[in-house]
Write a protein that holds these residues in place. Structure first.
Motif, PDB file in Angstrom:
ATOM      1  N   GLU A   1     -68.435 -52.633  20.713  1.00 53.32           N
ATOM      2  CA  GLU A   1     -69.033 -52.205  19.440  1.00 53.32           C
ATOM      3  C   GLU A   1     -70.555 -52.105  19.532  1.00 53.32           C
ATOM      4  O   GLU A   1     -71.172 -51.248  18.890  1.00 53.32           O
ATOM      5  CB  GLU A   1     -68.656 -53.202  18.339  1.00 53.32           C
ATOM      6  CG  GLU A   1     -69.275 -52.893  16.981  1.00 53.32           C
ATOM      7  CD  GLU A   1     -68.953 -53.943  15.936  1.00 53.32           C
ATOM      8  OE1 GLU A   1     -69.469 -53.825  14.818  1.00 53.32           O
ATOM      9  OE2 GLU A   1     -68.186 -54.887  16.251  1.00 53.32           O
TER      10      GLU A   1
ATOM     11  N   ILE B   1     -68.347 -46.437  14.815  1.00 52.74           N
ATOM     12  CA  ILE B   1     -67.339 -47.404  15.244  1.00 52.74           C
ATOM     13  C   ILE B   1     -66.263 -47.492  14.164  1.00 52.74           C
ATOM     14  O   ILE B   1     -66.517 -47.215  12.992  1.00 52.74           O
ATOM     15  CB  ILE B   1     -67.993 -48.789  15.520  1.00 52.74           C
ATOM     16  CG1 ILE B   1     -67.075 -49.657  16.369  1.00 52.74           C
ATOM     17  CG2 ILE B   1     -68.399 -49.485  14.244  1.00 52.74           C
ATOM     18  CD1 ILE B   1     -66.967 -49.255  17.808  1.00 52.74           C
ATOM     19  N   GLN B   2     -65.047 -47.881  14.546  1.00 57.02           N
ATOM     20  CA  GLN B   2     -63.909 -47.847  13.628  1.00 57.02           C
ATOM     21  C   GLN B   2     -64.173 -48.569  12.308  1.00 57.02           C
ATOM     22  O   GLN B   2     -63.803 -48.089  11.244  1.00 57.02           O
ATOM     23  CB  GLN B   2     -62.667 -48.447  14.300  1.00 57.02           C
ATOM     24  CG  GLN B   2     -61.898 -47.481  15.186  1.00 57.02           C
ATOM     25  CD  GLN B   2     -61.037 -46.511  14.406  1.00 57.02           C
ATOM     26  OE1 GLN B   2     -61.019 -46.495  13.190  1.00 57.02           O
ATOM     27  NE2 GLN B   2     -60.300 -45.678  15.122  1.00 57.02           N
TER      28      GLN B   2
ATOM     29  N   GLU C   1     -60.827 -44.086  21.798  1.00 54.88           N
ATOM     30  CA  GLU C   1     -61.017 -45.527  21.952  1.00 54.88           C
ATOM     31  C   GLU C   1     -61.345 -46.122  20.572  1.00 54.88           C
ATOM     32  O   GLU C   1     -60.604 -45.947  19.629  1.00 54.88           O
ATOM     33  CB  GLU C   1     -62.091 -45.805  23.013  1.00 54.88           C
ATOM     34  CG  GLU C   1     -61.694 -45.277  24.391  1.00 54.88           C
ATOM     35  CD  GLU C   1     -62.762 -45.473  25.439  1.00 54.88           C
ATOM     36  OE1 GLU C   1     -63.733 -46.213  25.197  1.00 54.88           O
ATOM     37  OE2 GLU C   1     -62.638 -44.880  26.521  1.00 54.88           O
ATOM     38  N   ASP C   2     -62.476 -46.808  20.432  1.00 54.52           N
ATOM     39  CA  ASP C   2     -62.836 -47.424  19.151  1.00 54.52           C
ATOM     40  C   ASP C   2     -63.794 -46.568  18.333  1.00 54.52           C
ATOM     41  O   ASP C   2     -64.375 -47.043  17.351  1.00 54.52           O
ATOM     42  CB  ASP C   2     -63.480 -48.797  19.382  1.00 54.52           C
ATOM     43  CG  ASP C   2     -62.502 -49.798  19.965  1.00 54.52           C
ATOM     44  OD1 ASP C   2     -61.316 -49.721  19.613  1.00 54.52           O
ATOM     45  OD2 ASP C   2     -62.918 -50.635  20.776  1.00 54.52           O
ATOM     46  N   TRP C   3     -63.946 -45.308  18.714  1.00 53.55           N
ATOM     47  CA  TRP C   3     -64.961 -44.465  18.102  1.00 53.55           C
ATOM     48  C   TRP C   3     -64.343 -43.329  17.294  1.00 53.55           C
ATOM     49  O   TRP C   3     -63.258 -42.837  17.612  1.00 53.55           O
ATOM     50  CB  TRP C   3     -65.893 -43.905  19.172  1.00 53.55           C
ATOM     51  CG  TRP C   3     -66.585 -44.985  19.929  1.00 53.55           C
ATOM     52  CD1 TRP C   3     -66.199 -45.528  21.132  1.00 53.55           C
ATOM     53  CD2 TRP C   3     -67.752 -45.701  19.540  1.00 53.55           C
ATOM     54  NE1 TRP C   3     -67.069 -46.516  21.511  1.00 53.55           N
ATOM     55  CE2 TRP C   3     -68.039 -46.648  20.548  1.00 53.55           C
ATOM     56  CE3 TRP C   3     -68.608 -45.615  18.432  1.00 53.55           C
ATOM     57  CZ2 TRP C   3     -69.122 -47.507  20.481  1.00 53.55           C
ATOM     58  CZ3 TRP C   3     -69.694 -46.466  18.363  1.00 53.55           C
ATOM     59  CH2 TRP C   3     -69.945 -47.398  19.388  1.00 53.55           C
TER      60      TRP C   3
END
Length: 312
Positions: free
Chosen positions: A13, A277-278, A302-304
């Motif tokens: 993150e 970011i999520q 991914e987390d994006w």
């Protein structure tokens, strides 16, 4: 010349904001060692990636490394970096271990370290990112090559947020479009827009080091005639109308100029945002909708997250 390697053990993150802090402090680039890269499944549709060495990675979390010249101001620079990283806690960004180490390397070792981490990568249906020292032959007639040297600026064009933006540009840019790239960094998004046919691109960044780097990269990719790189704070003082605005920066920054992005866009113009970011996804989504945008597509890697939004 001697260089100092600044290494911080953190979280996925925090990678993007820490990279930005290091860039603003004068780092010539960042190396990202993410343990998740060793275990995640990878699609081979776009062509592959190279074998990763587990010994280069931490047992958990992410290590971000940057290289700073050893000079009389190094101590102050390092203290400033640490303070800026710690201030990310005010934005609820998880810093993980937040463990910093500093070591000294010579210029030859620094240059070798870059080349170890950077190879040609196909990131979309059309685009391949190629380091300047690699010889690469296109595999198809419509493949577009972006040449970058990571020694010029932070980022190699292969971070998920950049990939999402380039894939979004590939879907939306039309021939002769007018485009604004907010927070251009290395200039990679402006280069992509130019190669896709946009003929008037404003590449903006507050950091003068990024401005010079983006200009060099635009010349390297022969799009300097359609890309105007300048120092500017977000969209302050910028007028439209334009067909597309793209920005790959922190979610906290994006929400500050969404209304201005709406203002400079033509009717049915496109706003592409990433760097989200999520856990910030809903905040940006709500701000886009409140400004009058209609979200046409939400892209995830991914987390994006990236949004493709329209001014209706």
């Amino acid at each position: 010349m001697k260089w100092s390697e600044f290494s911080i053990h953190t979280t996925q993150e925090a990678v993007e904001p820490i990279s930005n802090i290091l860039h603003e402090a004068g780092a010539s680039g960042v190396v990202i060692e993410d343990i998740a890269d060793l275990v995640k499944e990878r699609s081979t549709v776009l062509g592959e990636i190279y074998q990763l060495d587990p010994t280069d990675y931490p047992e958990e979390g992410v290590i971000v490394k940057a290289y700073l010249p050893v000079n009389s101001f190094l101590g102050e620079t390092v203290d400033g970096i640490k303070a800026s990283i710690n201030s990310l806690l005010l934005y609820d960004i998880d810093l993980g271990k937040n463990h910093v180490t500093i070591s000294e390397v010579n210029e030859e070792e620094w240059a070798t370290a870059w080349k170890k981490y950077y190879h040609p990568v196909k990131i979309s249906e059309k685009f391949t990112i190629v380091p300047t020292w690699e010889i690469y032959e296109p595999v198809s007639s419509d493949e577009l090559i972006i040449e970058l040297d990571p020694g010029m600026a932070f980022g190699t064009g292969t971070h998920p947020t950049t990939v999402l933006c380039i894939q979004a540009l590939e879907r939306t840019v039309q021939k002769d479009d007018k485009v604004i790239d907010v927070g251009t960094g290395s200039g990679v998004l402006s280069i992509a827009a130019g190669l896709l046919g946009a003929n008037q691109i404003q590449a903006l960044d507050l950091d003068q080091v990024a401005v010079e780097s983006a200009r060099l990269n635009c010349k390297l990719n022969k799009v300097q005639n359609v890309v105007n790189v300048s120092q500017n704070n977000l969209l302050d003082g910028i007028e439209g109308p334009v067909d597309l605005v793209v920005s790959n920066i922190l979610a906290e920054i994006i929400v500050r100029f969404i209304d201005k992005a709406y203002e400079v866009l033509k009717e049915n113009g496109t706003f592409i945002t990433s760097g989200i970011i999520q856990n910030k996804k809903n905040e940006v989504k709500e701000a886009l909708q409140n400004a009058g945008f209609v979200i046409e597509e939400t892209m995830v890697m991914e987390d994006w997250v990236a949004f493709i939004a329209k001014k209706k």
